[in-house]
Design a protein around this motif. Structure first.
Motif, mmCIF file in Angstrom:
data_model
loop_
_atom_site.group_PDB
_atom_site.id
_atom_site.type_symbol
_atom_site.label_atom_id
_atom_site.label_comp_id
_atom_site.label_asym_id
_atom_site.label_seq_id
_atom_site.Cartn_x
_atom_site.Cartn_y
_atom_site.Cartn_z
ATOM 1 N N ALA A 270 -12.917 -9.267 -3.447
ATOM 2 C CA ALA A 270 -13.394 -8.307 -2.455
ATOM 3 C C ALA A 270 -13.136 -6.870 -2.902
ATOM 4 N N TYR A 271 -12.019 -6.643 -3.590
ATOM 5 C CA TYR A 271 -11.705 -5.294 -4.082
ATOM 6 C C TYR A 271 -12.807 -4.800 -5.003
ATOM 7 N N ARG A 272 -13.282 -5.674 -5.867
ATOM 8 C CA ARG A 272 -14.317 -5.285 -6.830
ATOM 9 C C ARG A 272 -15.633 -4.929 -6.138
ATOM 10 N N TYR A 273 -15.846 -5.478 -4.951
ATOM 11 C CA TYR A 273 -17.098 -5.208 -4.230
ATOM 12 C C TYR A 273 -16.920 -4.173 -3.119
ATOM 13 N N GLY A 274 -15.790 -3.468 -3.131
ATOM 14 C CA GLY A 274 -15.668 -2.335 -2.230
ATOM 15 C C GLY A 274 -14.604 -2.407 -1.162
ATOM 16 N N PHE A 275 -13.907 -3.539 -1.037
ATOM 17 C CA PHE A 275 -12.853 -3.640 -0.029
ATOM 18 C C PHE A 275 -11.565 -3.105 -0.645
ATOM 19 N N THR A 276 -11.506 -1.792 -0.790
ATOM 20 C CA THR A 276 -10.439 -1.103 -1.498
ATOM 21 C C THR A 276 -9.479 -0.435 -0.518
ATOM 22 N N GLU A 277 -8.531 0.312 -1.080
ATOM 23 C CA GLU A 277 -7.561 1.020 -0.241
ATOM 24 C C GLU A 277 -8.253 1.948 0.741
ATOM 25 N N ALA A 278 -9.204 2.718 0.244
ATOM 26 C CA ALA A 278 -9.907 3.677 1.096
ATOM 27 C C ALA A 278 -10.795 2.992 2.118
ATOM 28 N N ALA A 279 -11.102 1.723 1.868
ATOM 29 C CA ALA A 279 -11.931 0.950 2.799
ATOM 30 C C ALA A 279 -11.072 0.071 3.704
ATOM 31 N N PHE A 280 -9.778 0.405 3.804
ATOM 32 C CA PHE A 280 -8.894 -0.187 4.807
ATOM 33 C C PHE A 280 -8.503 -1.637 4.490
ATOM 34 N N ASN A 281 -8.262 -1.926 3.203
ATOM 35 C CA ASN A 281 -7.920 -3.300 2.845
ATOM 36 C C ASN A 281 -6.466 -3.631 3.163
ATOM 37 N N PHE A 282 -6.073 -4.858 2.832
ATOM 38 C CA PHE A 282 -4.699 -5.333 3.034
ATOM 39 C C PHE A 282 -3.947 -5.126 1.726
ATOM 40 N N GLN A 283 -2.967 -4.224 1.734
ATOM 41 C CA GLN A 283 -2.292 -3.891 0.492
ATOM 42 C C GLN A 283 -0.972 -3.217 0.813
ATOM 43 N N ASN A 284 0.087 -3.616 0.137
ATOM 44 C CA ASN A 284 1.384 -3.022 0.424
ATOM 45 C C ASN A 284 1.496 -1.599 -0.111
ATOM 46 N N ASP A 285 1.050 -1.378 -1.338
ATOM 47 C CA ASP A 285 1.097 -0.057 -1.953
ATOM 48 C C ASP A 285 -0.328 0.391 -2.225
ATOM 49 N N GLY B 194 -6.434 5.212 2.779
ATOM 50 C CA GLY B 194 -6.046 4.145 3.677
ATOM 51 C C GLY B 194 -4.545 4.119 3.923
ATOM 52 N N SER B 195 -4.122 3.136 4.683
ATOM 53 C CA SER B 195 -2.703 2.973 5.014
ATOM 54 C C SER B 195 -2.155 1.726 4.341
ATOM 55 N N GLY B 196 -0.978 1.849 3.736
ATOM 56 C CA GLY B 196 -0.349 0.729 3.047
ATOM 57 C C GLY B 196 0.553 -0.074 3.960
ATOM 58 N N ASN B 197 1.456 -0.807 3.342
ATOM 59 C CA ASN B 197 2.434 -1.634 4.061
ATOM 60 C C ASN B 197 1.773 -2.655 4.979
ATOM 61 N N ASP B 198 0.633 -3.220 4.532
ATOM 62 C CA ASP B 198 -0.056 -4.173 5.405
ATOM 63 C C ASP B 198 -0.547 -5.403 4.646
ATOM 64 N N ARG B 199 0.312 -5.923 3.765
ATOM 65 C CA ARG B 199 -0.027 -7.172 3.098
ATOM 66 C C ARG B 199 -0.210 -8.280 4.130
ATOM 67 N N VAL B 200 -0.983 -9.272 3.762
ATOM 68 C CA VAL B 200 -1.223 -10.397 4.663
ATOM 69 C C VAL B 200 0.007 -11.293 4.726
ATOM 70 N N LEU B 201 0.372 -11.707 5.915
ATOM 71 C CA LEU B 201 1.428 -12.695 6.119
ATOM 72 C C LEU B 201 0.750 -14.033 6.379
ATOM 73 N N MET B 202 1.110 -15.044 5.603
ATOM 74 C CA MET B 202 0.394 -16.316 5.686
ATOM 75 C C MET B 202 1.374 -17.442 5.937
ATOM 76 N N SER B 203 1.062 -18.275 6.900
ATOM 77 C CA SER B 203 1.916 -19.408 7.265
ATOM 78 C C SER B 203 1.166 -20.707 6.998
ATOM 79 N N VAL B 204 1.745 -21.568 6.164
ATOM 80 C CA VAL B 204 1.135 -22.864 5.889
ATOM 81 C C VAL B 204 1.856 -23.934 6.703
#
Length: 567
Positions: A313-328, A334-344
């Protein structure tokens, strides 16, 4: 090489480990060898001799114990003294040396409890031949050759001369040189014969990330697991990724850095599977549901798939400036500190999965559940299209409306969200230009029809759904099935016209139909209005829309097959 009659060794040994390692793009085969090892434990310990206790030096204690332990189990060599250099810590480590030159792969260690040794390990060797101590090939002369062989550059770290124990029982004198390639994330310690210039062995300082998982192109467990090494690939596959780190680094871009199993009371289940949003987290502990098999890679597969989709998705435009999920966010917007939390194997539900999308700057949460429709139960984390479906909810909710996560709230737009999630799941699992019908989640249901009313198909007989079927429909997944089938027509038309690229995940610059589809998919999300409807789709794909009744004059849930002039 000069003969040598023996060095000290212990009686209790493990098997020596010799193997070939493929290095670099050319597949250079390099030997790696570790001599046999011994390991002993001594209960309450073996007391150190009284005279050494008075000395008080931990190094002296270690030296004396190691030499004495080895001497008690093997003859002492008159020609080669055993010496050691030990760190001033517990446990103590020592290297075997010959005439002041250490062995790279012959180490002993002893741990003390008070004045007694409690464990002892050794990989000391007794070479039958040992090379002369003075190099006849200079280190400067071999560096360019080794750089070429290992596809890297000497990193300036001081070179050393060390002996290397070989599988044939000899000891080679070697130059030890560090070779790095930052772009390829490789870092090797090369052992080069100081008499012949031959590369004999390596140490690989880079821990490769190897996952036994379902490649993202595969749908579910029956297609077979594969061992993937470094699936994050090259850090410079595209300019947008040039400054990014890999999946296992701290403070990185990866979305799924936190995975867990939860123990919670299941809430009432929604009526339709794969909802876009989760309920509040319950807290009453209950035992986890059992996994389908103790050998299945639930968390690694979930981690791999959600990270892989993030990179695509990053390669197709879902980047930091496009509000993606990314810690740094690396200062790229965009805003950081928003990595995905996943529960299996999340026990807050069954026969389901969900994704909660808060605004940019807050972590999204993905929950994957056990499915109880089969015996034994099956796990959604082994159905890749379910994981992709859920992560796509995060993508569509962030890209629509500028990162607020507020702009897919009406019934129709939420239904479109379900459709986009199904469509991207289908896109990731296409393996050729052959357009086949697509069924979502047949594995967890053990049903060839999956969890939707119809397969996604270009055949109006196989899937008769049209725009008019939205009339009066309040079930978001039912609406989503209609929208996803429209997108299926778009994908099929583009691939039929422009072909299919196997490199779509890593090279978004191609002109093939599946690449064009992905650009239209992500670009349209960013430019569409808040709470979009079916009829606000881009004009570029009118023909495909019209084939399902969403033509130029479609309104009030009456099919229309007209297209704009020039379409």
């Amino acid at each position: 090489m000069a003969p040598i009659r023996g060095l000290l060794s212990s009686v209790i040994v493990a098997l020596a480990l010799a193997s070939q390692r493929s290095v670099g793009k050319r597949g250079l085969e390099i030997e790696t060898y570790n001599p046999p090892t011994s390991f002993e434990t001594f209960g309450e310990g073996i007391p150190v001799p009284v005279d050494l206790r008075r000395d008080g030096s931990l190094e002296s204690k270690a030296r004396s114990f190691i030499a004495g332990r080895l001497a008690s189990t093997a003859p002492t060599s008159n020609g080669v003294p055993v010496t050691s250099r030990a760190a001033r810590s517990v446990p103590m480590f020592a290297k075997l040396t010959y005439k002041g030159i250490p062995f790279a792969n012959a180490v002993a260690n002893v741990a003390f409890k008070g004045e007694s040794a409690v464990t002892f390990g050794s990989s000391f060797v007794k070479p039958k031949k040992i090379a002369a101590t003075t190099p006849t090939v200079s280190v400067e002369s071999v560096i360019p050759k080794i750089e070429a062989e290992l596809n890297g550059k000497y990193n300036g770290h001081p070179t050393t001369v060390e002996y290397l124990a070989r599988p044939d029982g000899t000891a080679a004198l070697t130059h030890v040189i560090q070779i790095q390639n930052a772009d390829e994330n490789t870092w090797y310690e090369a052992f080069v014969d100081a008499h012949s210039g031959e590369l004999l062995s390596i140490t690989d300082f880079s821990a490769e990330a190897a996952y036994r998982v379902l490649p993202i192109q595969k749908q579910d467990l029956p297609e077979g697991l594969e061992l993937l090494t470094n699936p994050h690939g090259h850090r410079r596959l595209s300019p947008g990724l040039a400054l990014h780190l890999h999946w296992h680094d701290d403070d990185h871009r990866v979305p799924a850095t936190t995975l867990s199993r939860t123990r919670a009371r299941p809430p009432p289940l929604p009526r339709s599977p794969l909802p876009a949003r989760s309920s509040t987290t319950p807290t009453t502990p209950l035992p986890l549901l059992p996994p389908p098999s103790t050998s299945t890679p639930l968390a690694p597969n979930a981690f791999y798939v959600i990270n892989k989709l993030h990179d695509i998705a990053y390669r197709y435009g879902f980047t930091e400036a496009a509000f993606n999920f990314q810690n740094d966010n690396f200062g790229k917007g965009g805003s950081g500190n928003d990595r995905v939390l996943m529960s299996v194997q999340d026990s807050s539900g069954t026969n389901n999965a969900n994704f909660a999308t808060p605004p940019d700057g807050q972590s999204g949460t993905c929950r994957m559940y056990i499915w109880t429709l089969t015996t034994p139960n099956r796990d959604g984390s082994l159905n890749n299209d379910i994981i992709v479906h859920e992560m796509t909810h995060g993508i569509t909710n962030r890209l629509t409306g500028g990162g607020t996560a507020r702009c897919l709230q009406t019934t129709e737009s939420r239904g479109m969200g379900e459709g986009w999630s199904d469509a991207l799941a289908e896109w990731t699992e296409q393996k050729s230009a052959d357009i086949k019908d697509f069924v979502l989640a047949p594995y967890v249901t053990n049903n060839v029809k999956g969890i939707r009313a119809y397969p996604y198909s270009t055949s109006a007989t196989t899937n008769p759904l049209r725009y008019s079927n939205v009339r009066g429909n309040t079930a978001v997944h039912s609406i989503g099935t209609i929208w996803a089938n429209v997108l299926h027509q778009v994908y099929a038309a583009l691939v039929a016209q422009y072909g299919w690229s196997p490199a779509a995940f890593t090279n978004p610059s191609g002109a093939e139909g599946n690449i064009v589809f992905a650009h239209l998919f992500f670009d349209s999300l960013a430019i569409q209005p808040c709470n979009p409807t079916f009829t606000t789709g881009p004009c570029l794909i009118w023909k495909a829309f019209a084939s399902r009744g969403v033509g130029v004059n479609a309104a009030n849930y009456v099919d229309n097959f007209d297209v704009p002039a020039g379409c």
